[in-house]
Design a protein around this motif. Structure first.
Motif, mmCIF file in Angstrom:
data_model
loop_
_atom_site.group_PDB
_atom_site.id
_atom_site.type_symbol
_atom_site.label_atom_id
_atom_site.label_comp_id
_atom_site.label_asym_id
_atom_site.label_seq_id
_atom_site.Cartn_x
_atom_site.Cartn_y
_atom_site.Cartn_z
ATOM 1 N N ILE A 1 0.806 -1.240 0.075
ATOM 2 C CA ILE A 1 0.010 -0.119 0.102
ATOM 3 C C ILE A 1 0.846 1.209 -0.176
ATOM 4 O O ILE A 1 0.579 2.318 -0.721
ATOM 5 C CB ILE A 1 -1.002 -0.114 1.066
ATOM 6 C CG1 ILE A 1 -1.987 -1.062 1.157
ATOM 7 C CG2 ILE A 1 -1.665 1.252 1.539
ATOM 8 C CD1 ILE A 1 -3.003 -1.292 2.170
ATOM 9 N N ALA A 2 1.964 1.119 0.761
ATOM 10 C CA ALA A 2 3.027 2.316 0.855
ATOM 11 C C ALA A 2 3.594 2.640 -0.624
ATOM 12 O O ALA A 2 3.512 3.629 -0.902
ATOM 13 C CB ALA A 2 4.085 2.053 1.770
ATOM 14 N N ILE A 3 4.025 1.782 -1.110
ATOM 15 C CA ILE A 3 4.726 1.933 -2.541
ATOM 16 C C ILE A 3 3.739 2.576 -3.526
ATOM 17 O O ILE A 3 3.956 3.489 -4.122
ATOM 18 C CB ILE A 3 5.533 0.697 -2.885
ATOM 19 C CG1 ILE A 3 6.608 1.053 -4.282
ATOM 20 C CG2 ILE A 3 4.569 -0.463 -3.337
ATOM 21 C CD1 ILE A 3 7.405 1.978 -3.883
ATOM 22 N N ALA A 4 2.340 1.836 -3.353
ATOM 23 C CA ALA A 4 1.282 2.174 -4.405
ATOM 24 C C ALA A 4 0.996 3.681 -4.240
ATOM 25 O O ALA A 4 0.742 4.373 -5.125
ATOM 26 C CB ALA A 4 0.047 1.355 -4.118
ATOM 27 N N THR A 5 0.971 3.979 -2.963
ATOM 28 C CA THR A 5 0.549 5.506 -2.445
ATOM 29 C C THR A 5 1.830 6.523 -3.303
ATOM 30 O O THR A 5 1.334 7.216 -3.854
ATOM 31 C CB THR A 5 0.604 5.597 -0.978
ATOM 32 O OG1 THR A 5 -0.266 4.753 -0.476
ATOM 33 C CG2 THR A 5 0.153 7.133 -0.695
ATOM 34 N N ALA A 6 2.961 5.923 -3.137
ATOM 35 C CA ALA A 6 4.039 6.956 -3.571
ATOM 36 C C ALA A 6 4.161 7.036 -4.927
ATOM 37 O O ALA A 6 4.143 8.050 -5.805
ATOM 38 C CB ALA A 6 5.373 6.243 -3.102
ATOM 39 N N ILE A 7 3.792 5.595 -5.555
ATOM 40 C CA ILE A 7 3.768 5.676 -7.181
ATOM 41 C C ILE A 7 2.662 6.614 -7.674
ATOM 42 O O ILE A 7 2.886 7.285 -8.802
ATOM 43 C CB ILE A 7 3.415 4.257 -7.649
ATOM 44 C CG1 ILE A 7 4.948 3.406 -7.331
ATOM 45 C CG2 ILE A 7 3.220 4.130 -8.979
ATOM 46 C CD1 ILE A 7 6.132 3.560 -8.330
ATOM 47 N N LYS A 8 1.624 6.614 -7.292
ATOM 48 C CA LYS A 8 0.379 7.315 -7.483
ATOM 49 C C LYS A 8 0.901 8.816 -7.738
ATOM 50 O O LYS A 8 0.444 9.539 -8.513
ATOM 51 C CB LYS A 8 -0.827 7.106 -6.747
ATOM 52 C CG LYS A 8 -1.464 5.818 -7.065
ATOM 53 C CD LYS A 8 -2.851 5.639 -6.553
ATOM 54 C CE LYS A 8 -3.298 4.347 -6.712
ATOM 55 N NZ LYS A 8 -3.502 3.736 -5.438
ATOM 56 N N ALA B 1 4.060 -1.754 -6.684
ATOM 57 C CA ALA B 1 4.016 -0.852 -7.409
ATOM 58 C C ALA B 1 3.368 -0.959 -8.684
ATOM 59 O O ALA B 1 2.535 -0.109 -9.431
ATOM 60 C CB ALA B 1 5.479 -0.632 -7.564
ATOM 61 N N ILE B 2 3.187 -2.127 -9.491
ATOM 62 C CA ILE B 2 2.695 -2.363 -10.624
ATOM 63 C C ILE B 2 1.007 -2.495 -10.605
ATOM 64 O O ILE B 2 0.457 -1.805 -11.336
ATOM 65 C CB ILE B 2 2.962 -3.807 -11.158
ATOM 66 C CG1 ILE B 2 4.516 -3.975 -11.449
ATOM 67 C CG2 ILE B 2 2.175 -4.233 -12.361
ATOM 68 C CD1 ILE B 2 4.993 -5.223 -11.857
ATOM 69 N N LEU B 3 0.699 -3.045 -9.343
ATOM 70 C CA LEU B 3 -0.760 -3.090 -8.876
ATOM 71 C C LEU B 3 -1.199 -1.462 -8.890
ATOM 72 O O LEU B 3 -2.240 -1.148 -9.187
ATOM 73 C CB LEU B 3 -1.129 -4.160 -8.030
ATOM 74 C CG LEU B 3 -0.939 -5.411 -8.054
ATOM 75 C CD1 LEU B 3 -1.098 -6.112 -6.993
ATOM 76 C CD2 LEU B 3 -1.887 -5.992 -9.580
ATOM 77 N N GLY B 4 -0.551 -1.055 -8.126
ATOM 78 C CA GLY B 4 -0.812 0.542 -7.928
ATOM 79 C C GLY B 4 -0.703 1.612 -8.937
ATOM 80 O O GLY B 4 -1.484 2.478 -9.024
#
Ligand code: BES
Ligand code: ZN
Ligand code: ZN
Length: 472
Positions: A71-78, A107-110
């Motif tokens: 969730i953290a990396i997805a938040t950053a990637i967005k 990262a890929i899913l986010g």
């Protein structure tokens, strides 16, 4: 989003921006501690501080777990995606093997967006995330590659599920299956309605009768030389579910393009299984059908005969998924001998969503140990799942006075379980303990983003199944 993996000590790696995961709300050793504190940054989950002048994105990660990291990396990637920067880098955290999987998949899913129906497409320059490791790349590379394959397969499934019924109907689903087969060297057979009639699959055939789109029975197979077990994956592929003559109310009909999620998940699984070179013989069988109204529609009161000769009293045409799956289960067991495991995936009941919430898959079957293994695999893979129990009294609620079984139960309660028990009528004696039913009605399609999942299709079922296949 392109991903690459480098060793940290190779100082040659440069990036436009640094992503820093702040673990356990602990800012003690963080370089920009004072500045972050002035910004009231507490490093909570999904909390982010973008410091453009320092070219840094700080993101909170309250615990060292797969879910929190993803969730953290997805938040950053967005956040990264809203900038014009081309490259970002992030360091793995201990244990590097575990955090690598979470970072790659998160990262890929986010990073996923669905723009198919937008007239203006988003920027086309592909951004890159560079993952930096302290340990030897040799041990990490296979984890990196597998996680990439899995997450990209999930995104492929999301793309299919999000398509609308006007341009995604059973023949289109079959075309997508053929495309995946070609790409991965799989065998692919597609049968139309003539085949369904000839092979007495009248349960599945009836559901699609009123549609202008011909029903398709899709059968993909992957047969590597070193196959150790034989697995069958079956998917409900309702490219639209209007409810049929037991018509859905308008606000319940919206989102029923997602009723093909089980079938699309099977397509994603077949793509991943082949690319991962799993040493298993795997068959993917999909009933692609559109449930519509019209002069030729099947009716409440009809009695249908399935491929195994069992008769079904139709009391509600909106309980159509189980009618399609009944014949797909029979087809699979008649065609494929000595099955080791048989799993089906379906957005089968609203009752599952009511019972366990929209984020969780309900798993059912006759084999408690296998159910338990599936739930554990789901959790390990980053998906939510729970098991639901069959019992003899709910079984009785499907009794029909005029046929072998009714397609709905006579009680308002336990609808996810009674749907599972209905399917059990079409599992042959020798396969009772080998079968699991996954009701993905909740998580397959959610109309608001959750964690690293976007609005719409999530690709539910794929990660948990790939993990389960590893553990069988
Ligand atoms: N596709 C639906 C189930 C569904 C509902 C999926 C909500 C996702 C979100 C299924 O075909 C259906 O309509 N089931 C009925 C069964 C009932 C008539 C016994 C339901 O759940 O209401
Ligand atoms: Zn329905
Ligand atoms: Zn349905």
């Amino acid at each position: 989003m392109k991903l690459s993996l480098f060793e940290k000590k190779s100082n040659s790696v440069e990036s436009d921006i640094n992503i820093v995961l702040v673990l356990n709300k602990d800012l003690k050793n963080i370089e920009d501690k004072a500045l972050l504190e002035n910004l009231s940054f507490e490093a909570k989950d999904e909390e982010l501080a973008f410091l453009p002048e320092l070219k840094k994105i700080y993101v909170g990660c309250e615990e060292n777990s797969y879910e929190a990291i993803a969730i953290a990396i997805a938040t950053a990637i967005k956040k990264f995606q809203t900038t014009k920067y081309k490259t970002a880098c992030v360091e793995l955290i201990e244990d590097e093997k575990e955090s690598l999987r979470a970072i790659v998949e998160g990262a890929i899913l986010g990073a996923y967006t669905f723009t198919h129906y937008k007239s203006e497409k988003k920027k086309e320059v592909e951004q890159e995330l560079i993952v930096l490791a302290n340990s030897n790349l040799k041990t990490l590379l296979s984890i990196f590659n597998d996680a990439t394959i899995i997450a990209e397969s999930v995104n492929k499934t999301r793309d299919l599920v999000n398509r609308v019924p006007e341009d995604f109907y059973p023949k289109v689903m079959a075309k997508e299956a053929k495309r995946i087969a070609k790409e991965n060297n799989l065998d692919c057979k597609v049968h139309g309605e003539e085949y369904l009639l000839k092979h007495k699959m009248l349960s599945m055939h009836s559901v699609g009768r009123a549609s202008r789109h011909e029903s398709q029975l899709i059968h993909l197979s992957y047969k590597p030389d070193n196959a150790k077990q034989k697995i069958v994956l079956i998917g409900k592929g309702l490219t639209y579910d209007s409810g049929g003559l037991s018509l859905k109310p308008g606000d319940y009909m919206v989102t029923m393009k997602s009723d093909k999620s089980g079938g699309c998940a099977v397509l994603g699984m077949m793509n991943a299984i082949a690319k991962l070179n799993l040493p298993l013989e795997v068959h993917g069988i999909i009933g692609a059908v559109e449930n519509m109204i019209g002069g030729d529609a099947y009716k409440p009161d009809d009695v249908l005969t399935a491929k195994n000769g069992k008769t079904i009293e139709v009391r509600n045409t909106d309980a159509e998924g189980r009618l399609v799956l009944a014949d797909c289960l029979c087809y699979a067991q008649d065609k494929i001998k000595d099955i080791d495991y048989m799993f089906d995936y379906a957005t089968l009941t609203g009752a599952s969503v009511v019972g366990v919430g929209q984020y969780t898959t309900s798993i059912m079957g006759n084999n408690s140990k296998l159910k338990c293994k599936a739930v554990k695999s789901a959790t390990a893979s980053g998906e939510y799942a729970t098991s639901l129990p069959f019992n003899r009294f709910l079984r009785k609620t499907l009794k029909s006075e005029i046929a072998d079984v009714c397609n709905i139960s006579n009680t308002r309660y336990g609808g996810a379980i009674t749907a599972g028990i209905f399917l059990d009528h079409f599992v042959y004696e020798e396969n009772k303990e080998k079968w699991l039913h996954f009701d993905i009605a909740g998580p397959a399609f959610v109309e608001s983003a959750w964690g690293y999942n976007p609005h719409g299709a999530s690709g539910a079922g794929i990660r948990m199944t790939l993990e389960l296949l590893k553990n069988l």
